[in-house]
Design a protein around this motif. Sequence first.
Motif, PDB file in Angstrom:
ATOM      1  N   ARG A   1      34.393  36.976  36.921  1.00 47.25           N
ATOM      2  CA  ARG A   1      34.008  38.394  37.037  1.00 47.25           C
ATOM      3  C   ARG A   1      35.160  39.271  37.502  1.00 47.25           C
ATOM      4  O   ARG A   1      35.261  40.435  37.109  1.00 47.25           O
ATOM      5  CB  ARG A   1      32.844  38.548  38.032  1.00 47.25           C
ATOM      6  CG  ARG A   1      31.512  38.086  37.539  1.00 47.25           C
ATOM      7  CD  ARG A   1      30.406  38.578  38.462  1.00 47.25           C
ATOM      8  NE  ARG A   1      30.616  38.178  39.852  1.00 47.25           N
ATOM      9  CZ  ARG A   1      30.161  37.044  40.380  1.00 47.25           C
ATOM     10  NH1 ARG A   1      29.483  36.198  39.618  1.00 47.25           N
ATOM     11  NH2 ARG A   1      30.373  36.768  41.646  1.00 47.25           N
ATOM     12  N   SER A   2      36.035  38.717  38.329  1.00 44.36           N
ATOM     13  CA  SER A   2      37.088  39.510  38.969  1.00 44.36           C
ATOM     14  C   SER A   2      38.362  39.620  38.144  1.00 44.36           C
ATOM     15  O   SER A   2      39.289  40.333  38.543  1.00 44.36           O
ATOM     16  CB  SER A   2      37.433  38.897  40.336  1.00 44.36           C
ATOM     17  OG  SER A   2      36.290  38.733  41.137  1.00 44.36           O
ATOM     18  N   THR A   3      38.440  38.917  37.031  1.00 36.90           N
ATOM     19  CA  THR A   3      39.698  38.808  36.297  1.00 36.90           C
ATOM     20  C   THR A   3      39.517  39.093  34.809  1.00 36.90           C
ATOM     21  O   THR A   3      38.397  39.300  34.333  1.00 36.90           O
ATOM     22  CB  THR A   3      40.286  37.391  36.463  1.00 36.90           C
ATOM     23  OG1 THR A   3      39.395  36.447  35.812  1.00 36.90           O
ATOM     24  CG2 THR A   3      40.421  37.013  37.932  1.00 36.90           C
TER      25      THR A   3
ATOM     26  N   GLN B   1      42.923  38.157  42.773  1.00 30.38           N
ATOM     27  CA  GLN B   1      42.012  39.191  42.291  1.00 30.38           C
ATOM     28  C   GLN B   1      40.571  38.915  42.710  1.00 30.38           C
ATOM     29  O   GLN B   1      39.771  39.842  42.855  1.00 30.38           O
ATOM     30  CB  GLN B   1      42.108  39.293  40.760  1.00 30.38           C
ATOM     31  CG  GLN B   1      43.426  39.893  40.278  1.00 30.38           C
ATOM     32  CD  GLN B   1      43.653  39.672  38.790  1.00 30.38           C
ATOM     33  OE1 GLN B   1      42.734  39.384  38.040  1.00 30.38           O
ATOM     34  NE2 GLN B   1      44.901  39.811  38.357  1.00 30.38           N
ATOM     35  N   ALA B   2      40.241  37.644  42.916  1.00 31.20           N
ATOM     36  CA  ALA B   2      38.889  37.278  43.337  1.00 31.20           C
ATOM     37  C   ALA B   2      38.737  37.248  44.854  1.00 31.20           C
ATOM     38  O   ALA B   2      37.668  36.917  45.371  1.00 31.20           O
ATOM     39  CB  ALA B   2      38.509  35.922  42.761  1.00 31.20           C
ATOM     40  N   GLY B   3      39.824  37.584  45.574  1.00 32.04           N
ATOM     41  CA  GLY B   3      39.743  37.673  47.022  1.00 32.04           C
ATOM     42  C   GLY B   3      40.182  36.442  47.777  1.00 32.04           C
ATOM     43  O   GLY B   3      39.952  36.333  48.985  1.00 32.04           O
TER      44      GLY B   3
ATOM     45  N   SER C   1      36.856  37.623  32.176  1.00 36.27           N
ATOM     46  CA  SER C   1      35.573  38.223  31.810  1.00 36.27           C
ATOM     47  C   SER C   1      35.658  39.008  30.507  1.00 36.27           C
ATOM     48  O   SER C   1      34.631  39.321  29.896  1.00 36.27           O
ATOM     49  CB  SER C   1      35.077  39.142  32.930  1.00 36.27           C
ATOM     50  OG  SER C   1      35.968  40.236  33.113  1.00 36.27           O
TER      51      SER C   1
ATOM     52  N   GLN D   1      32.711  33.933  40.210  1.00 37.68           N
ATOM     53  CA  GLN D   1      33.383  35.017  40.930  1.00 37.68           C
ATOM     54  C   GLN D   1      34.793  35.224  40.384  1.00 37.68           C
ATOM     55  O   GLN D   1      35.255  36.362  40.217  1.00 37.68           O
ATOM     56  CB  GLN D   1      33.444  34.703  42.430  1.00 37.68           C
ATOM     57  CG  GLN D   1      34.093  35.818  43.252  1.00 37.68           C
ATOM     58  CD  GLN D   1      34.088  35.517  44.746  1.00 37.68           C
ATOM     59  OE1 GLN D   1      33.324  34.678  45.219  1.00 37.68           O
ATOM     60  NE2 GLN D   1      34.950  36.187  45.498  1.00 37.68           N
ATOM     61  N   LEU D   2      35.468  34.127  40.088  1.00 39.60           N
ATOM     62  CA  LEU D   2      36.806  34.211  39.494  1.00 39.60           C
ATOM     63  C   LEU D   2      36.754  34.894  38.129  1.00 39.60           C
ATOM     64  O   LEU D   2      37.582  35.750  37.812  1.00 39.60           O
ATOM     65  CB  LEU D   2      37.409  32.808  39.350  1.00 39.60           C
ATOM     66  CG  LEU D   2      37.850  32.124  40.651  1.00 39.60           C
ATOM     67  CD1 LEU D   2      37.990  30.613  40.433  1.00 39.60           C
ATOM     68  CD2 LEU D   2      39.178  32.701  41.144  1.00 39.60           C
TER      69      LEU D   2
ATOM     70  N   PHE E   1      44.533  35.113  39.369  1.00 40.83           N
ATOM     71  CA  PHE E   1      43.068  35.064  39.390  1.00 40.83           C
ATOM     72  C   PHE E   1      42.521  34.878  40.804  1.00 40.83           C
ATOM     73  O   PHE E   1      41.533  35.513  41.175  1.00 40.83           O
ATOM     74  CB  PHE E   1      42.562  33.937  38.483  1.00 40.83           C
ATOM     75  CG  PHE E   1      42.805  34.163  37.010  1.00 40.83           C
ATOM     76  CD1 PHE E   1      43.225  35.395  36.522  1.00 40.83           C
ATOM     77  CD2 PHE E   1      42.595  33.135  36.097  1.00 40.83           C
ATOM     78  CE1 PHE E   1      43.443  35.600  35.159  1.00 40.83           C
ATOM     79  CE2 PHE E   1      42.802  33.331  34.735  1.00 40.83           C
ATOM     80  CZ  PHE E   1      43.222  34.559  34.267  1.00 40.83           C
ATOM     81  N   THR E   2      43.137  33.979  41.578  1.00 38.48           N
ATOM     82  CA  THR E   2      42.627  33.745  42.925  1.00 38.48           C
ATOM     83  C   THR E   2      42.745  35.010  43.774  1.00 38.48           C
ATOM     84  O   THR E   2      41.811  35.390  44.480  1.00 38.48           O
ATOM     85  CB  THR E   2      43.359  32.584  43.619  1.00 38.48           C
ATOM     86  OG1 THR E   2      44.776  32.761  43.490  1.00 38.48           O
ATOM     87  CG2 THR E   2      42.969  31.244  43.016  1.00 38.48           C
TER      88      THR E   2
END
Length: 215
Positions: free
Chosen positions: A27-29, A156-158, A32, A24-25, A153-154
């Motif tokens: 994919r969101s940052t 951006q991943a929610g 990727s 998830q981290l 990163f955290t």
Amino acid sequence: MAQQYGGIHPDRQAGARVEEIGQQLVRSTKASQTPYKFQFHLLADENTINAFALPGGQIFITAGLLKNLKSEGQVAGVLAHEIGHVVGRHSAEQVAKSQLTQGLTGAAAIGLYDPDRPSTAVSAAAAAIVGKLVTMRFGRQDELESDELAVDFTAQAGYDPRAMIQVMQILEQAGGGKNPPEFMSTHPNPGNRIAELEKDIAAQFPGGVPATLKP
């Protein structure tokens, strides 16, 4: 690498959750957008408190560290910090500086290693490289950069980036004034780390951290 820490943890569900949080981290940052293939592994060692990353995106966290973490956000913070080391190419730079890739004990051994048909010489050389990689100490600037990337990163991943501060407090308490956790040996404290994290968080969220982020 896994063999150095008792192998992969037998709790496959816990391991899958670590992988899920890590992906998830990614994919969101911007992780990727890198050429690295990130994979996340939960190691069986219940006593060692550590997490580390290898060049290329292989990231490990020990059960000893995981059981000390109190929230999903804290797990995300640790994994994000290690992703930061990969994205920042810190591990790769350490390998280059240490000249680990020279001769049979370096690139040749890694290139020749086949887990299905291991030779004693190549396996021993690969194990020596792994041992050195795990014990490498990152420099102050690498740690600060990875902390800053972990905040980005955290969020951006929610996840609430303040979980990183909680991780630092947990690691300090785990030392108990005696021997520091292995994580603090390979990831030395670059001065007042908590103050630096608070500064990074304030810069990203001048109006305060949104309540919608997961702790």
